[in-house]
Design an enzyme around this catalytic site. Sequence first.
Site, PDB file in Angstrom:
ATOM      1  N   HIS A 173       0.823  -1.223   0.000  1.00  0.00           N
ATOM      2  CA  HIS A 173       0.000   0.000   0.000  1.00  0.00           C
ATOM      3  C   HIS A 173       0.854   1.269   0.000  1.00  0.00           C
ATOM      4  CE1 HIS A 173      -3.671  -2.221   0.552  1.00  0.00           C
ATOM      5  NE2 HIS A 173      -3.248  -2.786   1.661  1.00  0.00           N
ATOM      6  N   HIS A 196      -6.185  -7.256  -0.319  1.00  0.00           N
ATOM      7  CA  HIS A 196      -6.392  -5.827  -0.614  1.00  0.00           C
ATOM      8  C   HIS A 196      -5.626  -5.415  -1.861  1.00  0.00           C
ATOM      9  CE1 HIS A 196      -6.692  -6.390   3.831  1.00  0.00           C
ATOM     10  NE2 HIS A 196      -7.795  -5.680   3.656  1.00  0.00           N
ATOM     11  N   ASP A 213      -4.158 -12.958   3.654  1.00  0.00           N
ATOM     12  CA  ASP A 213      -5.440 -12.475   4.191  1.00  0.00           C
ATOM     13  C   ASP A 213      -6.619 -12.863   3.301  1.00  0.00           C
ATOM     14  OD1 ASP A 213      -4.402 -10.673   2.354  1.00  0.00           O
ATOM     15  OD2 ASP A 213      -4.522  -8.926   3.659  1.00  0.00           O
TER      16      ASP A 213
HETATM   17  C1  SP5 Z   1      -1.012  -5.173   3.901  1.00  0.00           C
HETATM   18  C2  SP5 Z   1      -2.463  -5.219   4.266  1.00  0.00           C
HETATM   19  O1  SP5 Z   1      -3.075  -6.272   4.227  1.00  0.00           O
HETATM   20  N1  SP5 Z   1      -3.035  -4.084   4.680  1.00  0.00           N
HETATM   21  C3  SP5 Z   1      -4.407  -4.053   5.034  1.00  0.00           C
HETATM   22  C4  SP5 Z   1      -4.854  -2.727   5.518  1.00  0.00           C
HETATM   23  C5  SP5 Z   1      -6.303  -2.756   5.902  1.00  0.00           C
HETATM   24  N2  SP5 Z   1      -6.689  -1.624   6.640  1.00  0.00           N
HETATM   25  C6  SP5 Z   1      -8.090  -1.482   6.943  1.00  0.00           C
HETATM   26  C7  SP5 Z   1      -8.616  -2.642   7.714  1.00  0.00           C
HETATM   27  C8  SP5 Z   1      -9.637  -2.239   8.732  1.00  0.00           C
HETATM   28  C9  SP5 Z   1      -9.915  -3.356   9.691  1.00  0.00           C
HETATM   29  N3  SP5 Z   1      -9.374  -3.116  10.988  1.00  0.00           N
HETATM   30  C10 SP5 Z   1      -9.832  -4.022  11.989  1.00  0.00           C
HETATM   31  C11 SP5 Z   1      -9.014  -3.908  13.244  1.00  0.00           C
HETATM   32  C12 SP5 Z   1      -9.216  -5.103  14.112  1.00  0.00           C
HETATM   33  N4  SP5 Z   1      -8.211  -5.189  15.124  1.00  0.00           N
HETATM   34 ZN    ZN Z   2      -4.071  -7.198   2.721  1.00  0.00          ZN
END
Ligand code: SP5
Ligand code: ZN
Length: 337
Positions: free
Chosen positions: A154, A192, A279
Amino acid sequence: MKTYFDRRQLTHRPERELHNGDWHPHAETPDRAEAILAVLGEATQPEDFGTDPIAAIHNPAYVDFLRSAHSEWRDSGRPGDAVAYTWPVVRRREIAMDRIDAKLGRYSYDAGTPIGEGTWSAAYWSAQCAIAAAADVAAGARTAFALCRPPGHHSEADYFGGYCYLNSAAIAAQYLLGQGRERVAILDIDYHHGNGTQDIFYDRSDVCFVSIHADPATDYPFYWGRSDERGEGDGTGYTLNLPLARGTEIAGFMDALETACAKLGEWGPQALVLSYGADTYAGDPISFFAIETAEYQAIGQRIAALGLPIVVVMEGGYAVEALGANVASLLAGIEGN
Ligand code: SP5
Ligand code: ZN
């Protein structure tokens, strides 16, 4: 296959991220790397290739900023992680900035990517792992695995975001070009969209970027990764986005992978950088595909069938208890098992 990892990558320990209007424990934890190491067994510490390969991708002012951001934050009297809270969305221009808060917003695009005391060192050594793996492949190795953490895809030339600070995959691809390869492909299979990598190479025809990811209509990073983004200028046609719906299982994923591999095969690169995010796993806590552990092997086998030298760069994957097995499964497929 050699695995590269440096213990200094563990010094990045982000506390929390802003999500759903509240602060949550950060998903990108050091135990992700420990979990992968526990399954793979051993890793080689990368040599220090210095900042030149990083500067070949990232803007110098950005690299300087990252290096000093946390000490500026601390010197300005704030405890804990440095986090941006305001962003110059319109009419951004290069103005002199003293306040760390101003710089944080200038060089980032989300509130999920804190900078702590160990962040620069961890990101630096994460990038060095990717360079070391690329150097192996440049020297004739068929494959190498960079256990990058924090991840990178990213991150753009002068932006951090999405848990990423330095774009290891882009740095590896550029390093391979510097070692005499004329065409290098990047295949990104993180859940992502790899907006940073796409943006870095968007107008270039020497790096082809192909990505399979969750449809940005429903998922982070929302603003990039649609199928009509195909590159610009000389790079027109050298970006291919294959967004998939939430709930995608292995069959749907393999169909997209076939399209991706057809594109890469047609172009004929001399090396491949694989941005691997686990993921896409069914049990991932922040993502919504349904790939099972054993199925990563088939994904690896299909990619290996391209017959290219491959630098595997670790990106996301947050189901820590399954992460080691998911990585091992993909690497087994890549190795032709
Ligand atoms: C490298 C990569 O996989 N980056 C992913 C970034 C995603 N960011 C937004 C995700 C929002 C979800 N957050 C949930 C927190 C739970 N501890
Ligand atoms: Zn990711």
